[in-house]
Design a protein around this motif. Structure first.
Motif, short mmCIF file in Angstrom:
data_model
loop_
_atom_site.label_atom_id
_atom_site.label_comp_id
_atom_site.label_asym_id
_atom_site.label_seq_id
_atom_site.Cartn_x
_atom_site.Cartn_y
_atom_site.Cartn_z
N UNK A 35 0.84 -1.21 0.00
CA UNK A 35 0.00 0.00 0.00
C UNK A 35 0.87 1.26 0.00
N UNK A 36 0.24 2.35 -0.50
CA UNK A 36 0.97 3.63 -0.53
C UNK A 36 -0.04 4.76 -0.46
N UNK A 37 0.34 5.81 0.27
CA UNK A 37 -0.51 6.99 0.38
C UNK A 37 -0.05 7.99 -0.68
N UNK A 38 -0.83 8.09 -1.76
CA UNK A 38 -0.49 8.99 -2.87
C UNK A 38 -1.18 10.32 -2.67
N UNK A 39 -0.58 11.17 -1.85
CA UNK A 39 -1.13 12.50 -1.62
C UNK A 39 -2.51 12.46 -1.00
N UNK A 40 -2.72 11.56 -0.05
CA UNK A 40 -4.00 11.45 0.61
C UNK A 40 -4.90 10.39 0.03
N UNK A 41 -4.52 9.83 -1.11
CA UNK A 41 -5.31 8.75 -1.74
C UNK A 41 -4.61 7.43 -1.52
N UNK A 42 -5.22 6.52 -0.77
CA UNK A 42 -4.58 5.23 -0.55
C UNK A 42 -4.64 4.37 -1.82
#
Length: 428
Positions: A35-42
């Motif tokens: 998982x990764x948090x792309x600028x507030x979008x998981x």
């Protein structure tokens, strides 16, 4: 010559090994998801290396800016400009001739937001690898940087923060299972290997310990065979000297008695080998010659039946000094030396006084046939191993492979003795 012993392989062998490792480890390795948090979008990022890694054994090059960035990124002002320049120059020296690239031509990347169609793209990832020597003398492979081509669909921040670190981490796991051992050569002390990356060829150079570490410049040309080992003249001579050292001081006693009707004749003598020296001849396949001097002393006489005795003392020597010519042969992955011929010699007797004529010829013939034969047999029996080329183990759980030199042939390359051939890859 900048080395005493060199072992190398071309890029074809390296990539054959890479294909085998990939086929055995995929998909346990070469894939991943996180998982990764792309600028507030998981999002969930999945990556999958679809083809075997390809090694490019062209030495990697680095600009001055790249080298300086190693000491300035995230620490501006920590070093002075002079210090940065000094550290960058030292880093360039450590990287020169010891780096190459591993290219992952098809890394399939999927970014899933959990709603709608995932974003998918293929990227080419290039991993820079440095070959270094461990404290135990093994050559190890250390991935130091990963870069990716622009996919046009996957954000660079995801590549930089998820895919490339994951690829680099797995590359370290896989490559750490490949450690290149030094050749095993009995009675010879070698320096730790120094890696030499040439265009599409990887070489490990070693010296006799008293010569220190091999230093550049290294040759621009190496044998074209897939696998090779080169032994310099000093190396072959040193092995021969160590292997024949047992001859120095070796003694051969002889003695007998015989009834001559007028009394009992006797003789006793001892002869020894000394001044053993080895020479490497500049022939099509370098030939080893062993030179030695052989000398001794003894006594002979007769005990008369009517009482008393007549005795004499003498010195002995072989003339001319014997020379043993050894041929070199391959036995699998082991290089051996064996006596091919022994030069002709005669046993000479130098009496300190007169030897009674009735026993003189008997003593001379007996000593020649006995001591001459004993020394000749010892010289004809010289046989020793110059060294063996070990299998290269690859141990990345759950696979265990051996890369073993095969079909080695003897020859010469410049002034060196060369062993050239191929390798086989087998499960252990």
């Amino acid at each position: 010559m900048s080395y005493d012993l060199a072992v190398g392989a071309d890029v074809g062998i390296v990539n054959r090994v890479a294909e085998e490792v990939y086929s055995q480890l995929y998909p346990r390795y070469f894939t991943g998801s996180q998982p990764y948090d792309a600028g507030g979008t998981p999002v969930t990022v999945t990556w999958d290396v679809k083809t075997a890694p390809v090694f490019d054994l062209t030495p990697a090059t680095y600009s001055e800016e790249e080298l300086r960035a190693r000491f300035t990124e995230g620490g501006a002002g920590r070093f002075t400009q002079a210090e940065v320049a000094e550290y960058a120059a030292a880093l360039r020296t450590s990287l020169d001739g010891s780096t190459f690239q591993v290219i992952l031509h098809q890394v399939h990347i999927t970014v899933d937001t959990g709603g709608g169609d995932p974003v998918a793209a293929d990227a080419t990832v290039t991993v820079d690898v440095q070959v270094s020597t461990s404290a135990s003398g093994l050559l190890t492979l250390d991935p130091i940087k990963a870069t990716a081509s622009d996919t046009g669909h996957v954000q660079k921040v995801i590549l930089d923060n998820v895919v490339l670190p994951a690829v680099l981490d797995q590359a370290r796991q896989v490559l750490s299972g490949i450690q290149l051992p030094k050749p095993h050569i009995p009675l010879l002390d070698l320096s730790v290997p120094v890696p030499v990356i040439q265009p599409q060829r990887a070489v490990a150079a070693m010296n006799l310990v008293e010569h220190g570490l091999p230093q550049p410049p290294f040759p621009d040309a190496w044998p074209t065979s897939p696998f090779f080992a080169l032994l310099g003249r000093d190396t072959v001579r040193r092995i021969a000297e160590a292997a024949t050292a047992y001859l120095e001081g070796q003694t051969f006693p002889a003695g007998d008695s015989k009834d001559f009707g007028v009394g009992t004749g006797y003789y006793k003598a001892t002869i020894a080998i000394h001044h053993v020296q080895c020479e490497i001849l500049d022939t099509e396949i370098p030939t080893v010659q062993v030179h030695a001097a052989v000398a001794g002393s003894g006594s002979a006489g007769i005990n008369w039946f009517w009482g008393g005795s007549t005795d004499a003392f003498f010195d002995l020597g072989l003339e001319p000094d014997p020379t043993v010519t050894l041929t070199l042969t391959m036995d699998g992955t082991t290089l051996k030396a064996k006596t091919d011929s022994v030069s002709s010699f005669d046993l000479k007797i130098y009496p300190h006084g007169d030897i009674v004529s009735v026993i003189a010829s008997w003593v001379a013939n007996a000593l020649s046939s006995t001591l001459g034969r004993l020394v000749g047999d010892a010289l004809k029996g010289i046989e020793f191993t110059l060294g063996s080329l070990p299998a290269i183990p690859i141990d990345v759980d759950p696979i265990h492979l051996d890369v073993t030199p095969t079909d080695l042939t003897l020859g010469r390359f410049g002034d060196d003795l060369s062993l050239q051939g191929d390798v086989s890859i087998s499960k252990r």
